[in-house]
Design an enzyme around this catalytic site. Structure first.
Site, PDB file in Angstrom:
ATOM      1  CB  SER A 260      -0.824  -0.034   1.188  1.00 49.45           C
ATOM      2  OG  SER A 260      -0.195  -0.124   2.446  1.00 49.45           O
ATOM      3  N   GLY A 308      -1.821   5.093  -6.442  1.00 47.78           N
ATOM      4  CA  GLY A 308      -3.128   5.392  -5.652  1.00 47.78           C
ATOM      5  C   GLY A 308      -2.970   4.791  -4.201  1.00 47.78           C
ATOM      6  N   GLY A 310      -5.362   5.189  -0.870  1.00 45.41           N
ATOM      7  CA  GLY A 310      -6.428   5.684  -0.435  1.00 45.41           C
ATOM      8  C   GLY A 310      -7.680   6.084  -0.906  1.00 45.41           C
ATOM      9  CB  CYS A 315      -9.147   2.715   0.650  1.00 46.31           C
ATOM     10  SG  CYS A 315      -8.597   1.605  -0.937  1.00 46.31           S
ATOM     11  NE  ARG A 411      -3.014  -3.284  -0.639  1.00 44.03           N
ATOM     12  CZ  ARG A 411      -2.734  -2.617  -1.812  1.00 44.03           C
ATOM     13  NH1 ARG A 411      -1.963  -3.263  -2.802  1.00 44.03           N
ATOM     14  NH2 ARG A 411      -3.375  -1.388  -1.880  1.00 44.03           N
ATOM     15  CD  GLN A 423      -3.383   0.746   6.413  1.00 46.88           C
ATOM     16  OE1 GLN A 423      -3.285   1.280   5.350  1.00 46.88           O
ATOM     17  NE2 GLN A 423      -2.237   0.334   7.294  1.00 46.88           N
ATOM     18  N   GLY A 483     -23.761  17.815 -12.179  1.00 45.98           N
ATOM     19  CA  GLY A 483     -23.256  16.912 -13.182  1.00 45.98           C
ATOM     20  C   GLY A 483     -23.747  15.858 -13.086  1.00 45.98           C
TER      21      GLY A 483
END
Ligand code: XMP
Length: 496
Positions: A260, A308, A310, A315, A411, A423, A483
């Site tokens: 991570s 990337g 989080g 995540c 990880r 996490q 949008g």
């Protein structure tokens, strides 16, 4: 009018995909002329620039094989033994376009109730019956809805209800020939048998219909070995070296060093080990979100970067550890640096619609990696179940306590002897049908996005981004609401 990317991303603000909006350009080509060919690593190009994430609720054999068949790629997770992971790779590499990867096969002694439970977990209502209930053994019959609908005693054995006069095709016939047999037979299934009458495969009418509506690329993603390209993840601990050897033996085409926070001595040591031990193997390192981290891994020999931290839908790293970056900013800044070394960026996490893919690719990613986007498909591991009238599948973060309990704590550089810190979370996602439909459909929408921007391929859009031709702005919260769908009670069930 609007801002060039260099200005937009130098304001000290961390932007997510939804925070930014791109301005339309000039269209002088059709969507069919848009070429989205990208890469996941220096030597692996993908006509469909999407990778399925190495998560235990996303990528095993069926997902990896199907992703390669549609021109994308899958990375098999490593929350299992190395033998299991290697078996997924081998199986994925052997899959064939148009053939059911894992046909439901039972024995004549199985019961109608066994079919009922297959129906509720996998959605199949037809099964093939072979002598010993396995693929590779002699085909005896087929059981469909019509054979079981009115059987009151569900303990009835299949031998009593199966249809034994079955139209089959030979394993030596081409896919086109087999499809022609299926069409003229008017049956829903066409078992493929070898000369000994043993079941070797299956073609389904629904798949043939689907392939007409959503033609799958004639160009699957192939490795240098000429077979379907399959990726896999390994950790950055010493024990992962033995695992890697298993994966290489199984024919893995590219590996991702899964962490991570990939800017660590663990990752750098593993990277230099892999580059030395397997010089032919492409290695993706990550995850990173800053250009400083990216430079470290590139200088250590990474063939691709996973970006990337989080931003994934499951995540909680940013909340738990206070580190990470808005994904649009992370992709832009790391790609700016990596492009000078010709190292591709995989934008990992936070993709929930085709517009996010357009933004990721435009901002410099050579491909995107997705978890939740594919977790509800038929090809993802796990069974469907119903809750409140919705068909769902499980999806969980690899940092969730549940996944860590199975071993994925490496990880997150977890220490077995200490407290485990979550996490990520576990939950459910809605059924999305097959990858074979979802991915081509989504990519068509991405092509329309490129057409609106006035860009017909990835190098073209990056050149426009660099020279300020592509401009954009940030969106206020109200602009984001505007949008999306608003002020409407929709009667349409949202599928994606
Ligand atoms: P999406 O948004 O596609 O994200 O579901 C998938 C990516 O999320 C990362 N991942 C995690 N990140 N805690 C995290 O902080 C976790 O438990 C977790 N599990 C997966 C991973 O990069 C994946 O590709």
């Amino acid at each position: 009018d609007g801002y060039p990317a260099a200005r937009l991303f130098s304001q000290g603000v961390s932007f997510t995909y939804d925070d930014v909006i791109l301005h339309p350009g000039f269209i002088d080509f059709s969507t069919d002329e848009v070429d989205l060919t990208g890469r996941v690593s220096k030597n692996i190009s993908v006509r469909v620039p999407v990778a399925s994430s190495p998560m235990d609720t996303v990528t095993e054999a069926n997902m990896a094989g199907t992703m390669a068949m549609v021109g994308a790629i899958g990375f098999v997770h490593y929350n299992n033994t190395s033998t299991e992971q290697a078996a997924h790779i081998r199986k994925a590499k052997q899959m064939r376009l148009g053939y059911v990867a894992d046909p439901a096969v039972l024995s004549p002694k199985s019961t109608v109730a066994d079919i009922d439970s297959l129906k509720s977990s996998k959605g199949f209502s037809s099964v093939l019956v072979t002598e010993d209930g396995q693929l590779g053994s002699r085909l005896l019959g087929v059981v469909t809805n019509r054979d079981t609908d009115f059987v009151a005693d569900r303990t009835t054995e299949l031998a009593e209800v199966m249809t034994t006069e079955v139209v089959t095709a030979s394993s030596t016939s081409s896919r086109q020939e087999a499809e022609a047999v299926l069409k003229s037979s008017k049956k829903s299934l066409l078992p493929i048998v070898n000369e000994q009458g043993e079941l070797v495969g299956l073609i389904c009418r629904t798949d043939v219909k689907r392939s007409l509506a959503y033609p799958v690329s004639a160009e699957p993603t192939l490795g240098k070995d000429g077979k379907l390209a399959v990726g896999a993840a390994v950790g950055t601990r010493d024990g992962d070296k033995a695992r890697l050897e298993h994966l290489v033996q199984a024919g893995v085409n590219v590996v991702v060093l899964d962490s991570s926070q990939g800017d660590s001595t663990y990752a750098l040591n593993m990277l230099s080990f892999v580059k030395k031990a397997y010089p032919e193997l492409d290695v993706i390192a990550g995850n990173v979100v800053t250009s400083r981290q990216a430079r470290h891994l590139i200088e250590a020999g990474a063939d691709g970067l996973r970006v990337g931290m989080g931003s994934g839908s499951i995540c909680t790293t940013q909340e738990v550890c206070a580190v990470g970056r808005g994904q649009a900013t992370a992709v832009y800044q790391t790609a700016k640096l990596a492009s000078t070394f010709d190292v591709p960026i995989i934008a990992d996490g936070g993709i929930s619609n085709s517009g996010h893919i357009v933004k990721a690719l435009t901002l410099g990613a050579s491909s995107v990696m997705v978890g939740s986007f594919l977790a509800g498909t038929e090809e993802a591991p796990g069974d469907y179940f119903f809750q409140d009238g919705q068909r769902l599948k499980k999806y969980r973060g690899m940092g969730s306590l549940e996944a860590q309990a199975k071993g994925s704590d490496t990880r997150y550089l977890g220490d077995q002897s200490k407290l485990k810190i979550a996490q990520g979370v576990a939950g459910y996602v809605a059924d999305k049908g097959s990858v074979r439909r979802l991915v081509p459909y989504t990519m068509h929408a991405v092509k329309q996005g490129f057409q609106d921007l006035g860009a017909s391929d990835l190098p073209g859009v990056w050149a426009m981004l660099r020279n300020g031709e592509i401009r954009g702005e940030t969106r206020t919260g109200a602009a984001q609401v505007e949008g999306g769908v608003h002020g409407l009670v929709s009667y349409e069930k949202k599928r994606f």
